[in-house]
Enzyme design. Structure first.
Site, PDB file in Angstrom:
ATOM      1  N   GLU A 110       0.842  -1.206   0.000  1.00 39.41           N
ATOM      2  CA  GLU A 110       0.000   0.000   0.000  1.00 39.41           C
ATOM      3  C   GLU A 110       0.876   1.254   0.000  1.00 39.41           C
ATOM      4  O   GLU A 110       0.589   2.228  -0.697  1.00 39.41           O
ATOM      5  CB  GLU A 110      -0.932  -0.023   1.215  1.00 39.41           C
ATOM      6  N   GLU A 130      -3.332  -9.820   3.706  1.00 38.08           N
ATOM      7  CA  GLU A 130      -4.118  -9.549   4.926  1.00 38.08           C
ATOM      8  C   GLU A 130      -5.184 -10.603   5.189  1.00 38.08           C
ATOM      9  O   GLU A 130      -5.482 -10.951   6.336  1.00 38.08           O
ATOM     10  CB  GLU A 130      -4.788  -8.173   4.823  1.00 38.08           C
TER      11      GLU A 130
HETATM   12  C1  3H9 Z   1      -1.225  -5.180   6.992  1.00 44.74           C
HETATM   13  O1  3H9 Z   1      -0.246  -4.812   6.417  1.00 44.74           O
HETATM   14  C2  3H9 Z   1      -2.487  -4.363   7.055  1.00 44.74           C
HETATM   15  C3  3H9 Z   1      -2.412  -3.191   6.157  1.00 44.74           C
HETATM   16  O2  3H9 Z   1      -3.427  -3.240   5.203  1.00 44.74           O
HETATM   17  C4  3H9 Z   1      -2.424  -1.879   6.896  1.00 44.74           C
HETATM   18  C5  3H9 Z   1      -3.666  -1.613   7.662  1.00 44.74           C
HETATM   19  C6  3H9 Z   1      -3.717  -0.271   8.368  1.00 44.74           C
HETATM   20  N1  3H9 Z   1       4.320  -7.438  11.801  1.00 44.74           N
HETATM   21  O3  3H9 Z   1       8.063 -14.989   9.150  1.00 44.74           O
HETATM   22  P1  3H9 Z   1       9.420 -14.755   9.680  1.00 44.74           P
HETATM   23  C7  3H9 Z   1       7.939 -10.977  12.482  1.00 44.74           C
HETATM   24  S1  3H9 Z   1      -1.288  -6.650   7.785  1.00 44.74           S
HETATM   25  C8  3H9 Z   1       4.979  -7.795  12.906  1.00 44.74           C
HETATM   26  O4  3H9 Z   1       9.987 -15.747  10.607  1.00 44.74           O
HETATM   27  P2  3H9 Z   1      10.505 -15.049   7.035  1.00 44.74           P
HETATM   28  C9  3H9 Z   1       7.683 -12.429  12.768  1.00 44.74           C
HETATM   29  O5  3H9 Z   1       6.719 -12.581  13.774  1.00 44.74           O
HETATM   30  C10 3H9 Z   1       0.293  -7.352   7.496  1.00 44.74           C
HETATM   31  N2  3H9 Z   1       5.903  -8.762  12.942  1.00 44.74           N
HETATM   32  O6  3H9 Z   1      10.479 -14.474   8.513  1.00 44.74           O
HETATM   33  C11 3H9 Z   1       9.055 -12.902  13.182  1.00 44.74           C
HETATM   34  O7  3H9 Z   1       9.260 -12.492  14.523  1.00 44.74           O
HETATM   35  P3  3H9 Z   1      10.140 -13.383  15.506  1.00 44.74           P
HETATM   36  C12 3H9 Z   1       0.433  -7.861   6.113  1.00 44.74           C
HETATM   37  C13 3H9 Z   1       6.153  -9.399  11.803  1.00 44.74           C
HETATM   38  O8  3H9 Z   1      11.709 -14.512   6.411  1.00 44.74           O
HETATM   39  C14 3H9 Z   1       9.997 -12.080  12.298  1.00 44.74           C
HETATM   40  O9  3H9 Z   1       9.220 -10.940  11.893  1.00 44.74           O
HETATM   41  N3  3H9 Z   1       1.708  -8.558   5.995  1.00 44.74           N
HETATM   42  C15 3H9 Z   1       5.494  -9.091  10.622  1.00 44.74           C
HETATM   43  O10 3H9 Z   1      10.288 -16.505   7.046  1.00 44.74           O
HETATM   44  C16 3H9 Z   1      10.492 -12.800  11.074  1.00 44.74           C
HETATM   45  O11 3H9 Z   1       9.367 -13.330  10.388  1.00 44.74           O
HETATM   46  C17 3H9 Z   1       1.823  -9.868   6.234  1.00 44.74           C
HETATM   47  O12 3H9 Z   1       0.865 -10.542   6.527  1.00 44.74           O
HETATM   48  C18 3H9 Z   1       4.544  -8.059  10.632  1.00 44.74           C
HETATM   49  N4  3H9 Z   1       3.888  -7.678   9.535  1.00 44.74           N
HETATM   50  O13 3H9 Z   1       9.226 -14.460   6.326  1.00 44.74           O
HETATM   51  C19 3H9 Z   1       3.197 -10.440   6.104  1.00 44.74           C
HETATM   52  N5  3H9 Z   1       5.951  -9.929   9.644  1.00 44.74           N
HETATM   53  O14 3H9 Z   1      11.494 -13.471  14.898  1.00 44.74           O
HETATM   54  C20 3H9 Z   1       3.506 -11.282   7.290  1.00 44.74           C
HETATM   55  C21 3H9 Z   1       6.870 -10.717  10.214  1.00 44.74           C
HETATM   56  O15 3H9 Z   1      10.076 -12.672  16.817  1.00 44.74           O
HETATM   57  N6  3H9 Z   1       4.872 -11.761   7.283  1.00 44.74           N
HETATM   58  N7  3H9 Z   1       6.993 -10.402  11.522  1.00 44.74           N
HETATM   59  O16 3H9 Z   1       9.460 -14.720  15.554  1.00 44.74           O
HETATM   60  C22 3H9 Z   1       5.294 -12.759   6.482  1.00 44.74           C
HETATM   61  O17 3H9 Z   1       4.578 -13.284   5.644  1.00 44.74           O
HETATM   62  C23 3H9 Z   1       6.702 -13.247   6.677  1.00 44.74           C
HETATM   63  O18 3H9 Z   1       7.120 -12.804   7.933  1.00 44.74           O
HETATM   64  C24 3H9 Z   1       7.712 -12.727   5.615  1.00 44.74           C
HETATM   65  C25 3H9 Z   1       9.150 -13.101   6.064  1.00 44.74           C
HETATM   66  C26 3H9 Z   1       7.408 -13.407   4.285  1.00 44.74           C
HETATM   67  C27 3H9 Z   1       7.636 -11.246   5.465  1.00 44.74           C
END
Ligand code: 3H9
Length: 708
Positions: A110, A130
């Site tokens: 976004e 999301e």
């Molecule tokens: C959103 O954006 C809503 C919008 O429309 C705005 C509205 C106003 N936030 O997965 P990993 C942490 S909703 C906080 O192991 P990888 C995760 O918990 C969001 N923390 O790494 C972990 O912490 P820890 C939309 C986050 O390389 C660490 O980062 N976005 C977030 O295997 C490493 O993560 C998503 O849904 C976050 N957004 O994968 C994407 N993301 O080390 C969600 C990650 O303490 N994330 N963490 O356990 C993912 O899909 C994967 O994390 C990603 C990296 C592919 C990015």
């Protein structure tokens, strides 16, 4: 300037670097940092262009999901909206280039769409995931994305949540250019190139929105797919509604509609459960007594004993991850059969479009057959996947102990046998561990990693890390009959049978649980897995049954008639040649006869009772596993059930679901079942205690984690 957002100027180009490791999540503090940078750009007439870039391994992977949890649980009362900030970026008088590497997900995409141009490295990905968290894009993603990519692509991305590769995003119009090498340099060059041109605002681009007669069929088809493929989920339909608003309303009004839908989704039970599952999947990787620094065995080659269904599936898992596999059998015939099955499975994946032929050809080269244990002398890990017989497994482990190098991990894929007894066949029990894959191993995400009494930390750390590398969710469990997943599944399936014995139809039991959200009903699941598996185990363990305790009997009788389920064309259901089930009146008649002979009174049973009895029996056994320490935390059980047993993700797993119903209510129902049905419904002491204290499994687990 905030540490999270850095601002520099290079040849008149402002460079805004978002630096919030590990994934540059857009927390409130990051948004505040961006706002400061934007103000600086607004007030500096010497700036000719702007580049936004992420520090470290990625652009921005989305809004900070932790803040959503804080918001919905009331820890914080409001969260600054991102939308006005994105409008300010879009309204900057100089072109803004978003430079993307890694992932631009959710709020990250976004943000990128509020820029005037987007360039990316070839291996970058964009997406609006999301929906997987039970929400929809909340910072105008549903309004800007269709303006860039068209309605069909936007609907697909927002309703399904799958990532899109850079190449595809370029074709769809989300990206403007793909670059190689130094992304920042390329972005600065690009910004200079476009500096003199008027900056195109995404929100003003309406040419891809289409007319209602063009978009209506797209939206209708998407709704139908969402209802079918994402059964029971609110967010996919909300995302489609928001995109429809983009096609019917001016940008501002579309944004308001998005806001309404976003808020409704965010405060739903579904979103809370899905966010729990997101963090849970990461939490299970953290084992209190095994610190991150624990040394691991680098696994660069694997031996697998047994080329049957499980062994073959496991070989594919490693081959898919690029790890060479030696697949061992006792004779040429079973190895040929095993390899032929692997080829058949890969061919099906190509047919279904999951893999290309080229990928499969490469993967097959990673699998080498052998008949000789001696070939295992150099491998870093062996996984035994032979028939479930203790004597046989011990024989295999004696051989492995003889041939494998010191330090190699010796794993067993047993689904229920005692790891310690298996380890006792070796001189190195600290290298012995359970790796319980779920069938089909190349498809199911769950991997139960079973810790024996002597299993070393190095072996555990290695398997936990390896699980991620091979695309599995590894959950560490203790050693007991059935471990966590199957120990809970036994009573669950037994209760389903009791319900049939008491008068519910087979179809009514399966339908009630399917409608609750389970991937399949418990009886249909039995038919799929093969009823004979449990039958054989029950026969072997009959001597352990407590006298006077009710035992289910229908499945055993069906097996005696040779009805083993899908593989014999008949079990609870009958199956046609395409394995399509239909109710079998013959079975219904047999059940009526058997239950009448057994003197079991028949009655009407509601769907509510079916669900409560089956699900609460999972919860009750889960509580015992927690108290015994076989499961580390409630969330571990949830992740096991979500990834291995088809528990609906939007209900967060068995223990989360019980917490959300309220443990007092669950406990009281269980007490009622105990009074009405019998002693097998005795409530677990932990459940009783937490219910009386007004606590949740999650609260109990957080105390446990701190204590460990
Ligand atoms: C959103 O954006 C809503 C919008 O429309 C705005 C509205 C106003 N936030 O997965 P990993 C942490 S909703 C906080 O192991 P990888 C995760 O918990 C969001 N923390 O790494 C972990 O912490 P820890 C939309 C986050 O390389 C660490 O980062 N976005 C977030 O295997 C490493 O993560 C998503 O849904 C976050 N957004 O994968 C994407 N993301 O080390 C969600 C990650 O303490 N994330 N963490 O356990 C993912 O899909 C994967 O994390 C990603 C990296 C592919 C990015």
């Amino acid at each position: 300037m905030s540490e999270l957002v850095q601002f520099t100027k290079v040849d008149g180009i402002a460079v805004v670097t978002i630096n919030n490791p590990p994934v540059n999540a857009l927390s409130s503090a990051v948004s505040a940092g961006i706002a400061t940078a934007v103000a600086q750009i607004e007030n500096d007439p010497s700036i000719k262009g702007v580049v936004f870039i992420g520090a470290g391994r990625t652009f921005v992977a989305g809004a900070d999901i932790k803040e959503f949890g804080e918001l919905t649980s009331g820890k914080i009362i409001c969260r600054e909206s991102l939308k006005p900030l994105l409008m300010r970026i879009e309204d900057l008088r100089v072109p803004v280039v978003m430079a993307i590497h890694g992932t631009a997900f959710g709020g990250g995409l976004e943000l990128a769409m509020a820029g005037h141009y987007r360039i990316a490295l070839r291996d970058a990905q964009v997406g609006q995931p999301e929906v997987k968290l039970g929400i929809i894009p909340g910072a105008a993603g549903t309004q800007r994305l269709p303006r860039l990519a068209g309605v069909a692509k936007a609907v697909e991305m927002c309703a399904e949540g799958a990532p899109v590769k850079a190449e595809d995003a370029l074709k769809s119009g989300i990206l403007d250019r793909l670059v190689e090498g130094d992304l920042l340099q390329a972005a600065i060059v690009f910004a200079k190139e476009v500096a003199a041109r008027p900056a195109p605002k995404t929100r003003e681009r309406n040419d891809k929105l289409g007319r209602p007669e063009q978009t209506s069929p797209i939206l209708a088809a998407a709704r139908e797919t969402a209802r079918k493929k994402q059964r029971g989920l609110l967010a996919p339909l909300a995302a489609i509604d928001a995109i429809e608003a983009a096609t019917r309303l001016p940008f501002e009004e579309g944004c308001q509609k998005e806001e309404e839908l976003f808020t409704k989704c965010l405060f739903s039970d579904q979103s809370k459960a899905l966010i729990h599952a997101f963090f849970g999947e990461r939490e299970v990787a953290k084992i209190p007594d095994i610190p991150k620094e624990t040394p691991i065995v680098p696994v660069t080659s694997v031996g697998i004993v047994g080329a049957g269904t499980m062994g073959g599936g496991i070989a594919m898992v490693f081959a898919n991850a690029g790890i060479p596999v030696l697949l061992k059998e006792t004779d040429q015939a079973p190895i040929d059969r095993g390899l032929a099955n692997i080829q058949k499975n890969y061919a099906n994946s190509v047919k279904r479009g999951r893999f290309t032929q080229q990928f499969v050809d490469e993967r097959l080269k990673f699998i080498r057959p052998t008949l000789d244990y001696g070939d295992f002398s150099g491998v870093d890990m062996v996984i035994e996947a032979v028939f479930e017989s203790m004597a046989l497994k011990k024989e295999v482990f004696r051989e492995l102990d003889r041939v494998c190098k010191q330090g190699a991990i010796l794993a067993t894929n047993t689904s229920s046998l005692d790891i310690d007894e298996i380890a006792s066949a070796t001189s190195r029990p600290k290298s012995v561990i359970g790796t319980h894959f779920f069938s089909p191993a190349n498809v199911m995400r769950l991997l139960e990693i079973v810790r024996g009494a002597a299993t070393g930390k190095e072996a555990i750390a290695t398997c936990m890390q390896l699980s991620k590398k091979i695309g599995k969710v590894g959950v560490l469990v203790g050693n007991c009959m059935g471990f966590v997943g199957n120990r809970m599944f036994g009573p669950y399936r037994r209760e389903a049978q009791f319900l049939v014995e008491e008068g519910a139809t087979i179809e009514a039991v399966d339908k009630a649980l399917y409608e609750f959200g389970m991937a399949m009903g418990p009886l249909a699941t039995g038919d799929l897995a093969g009823l004979d598996v449990g039958w054989r185990i029950r026969k072997e363990l009959r001597h352990l049954e407590k006298p006077g305790v009710r035992q289910a009997f229908i499945e055993d009788r069906l097996c005696e008639l040779g009805r083993f389920g899908q593989k014999t064309g008949a079990g609870w259901y009958k199956y046609d040649e395409n394995r399509k089930p239909s109710p079998d009146p013959e079975v219904a008649a047999l059940i009526r006869r058997w239950t009448s002979e057994a003197g079991i009174p028949q009655r009407q049973i509601s769907a509510e009772e079916i669900v409560e009895r089956c699900i609460y029996t999972l919860v009750n056994e889960g509580a015992r596993l927690l108290e015994e320490g076989i499961a580390l935390r409630a969330v571990d059980i949830d992740i096991i059930y979500l990834n291995g047993y088809g528990f609906p993700a939007h209900r967060g797993g068995a223990m989360w679901y019980a917490d959300s119903v309220g443990l007092r209510k669950v406990y009281e129902r269980i007490c009622d079942f105990q009074r009405r049905l019998g002693s097998w419904w005795e409530p677990a002491p932990l459940l009783q205690r937490l219910a009386e204290e007004g606590k949740t499994f999650a609260e109990f687990s957080s105390r446990q984690s701190v204590a460990a």
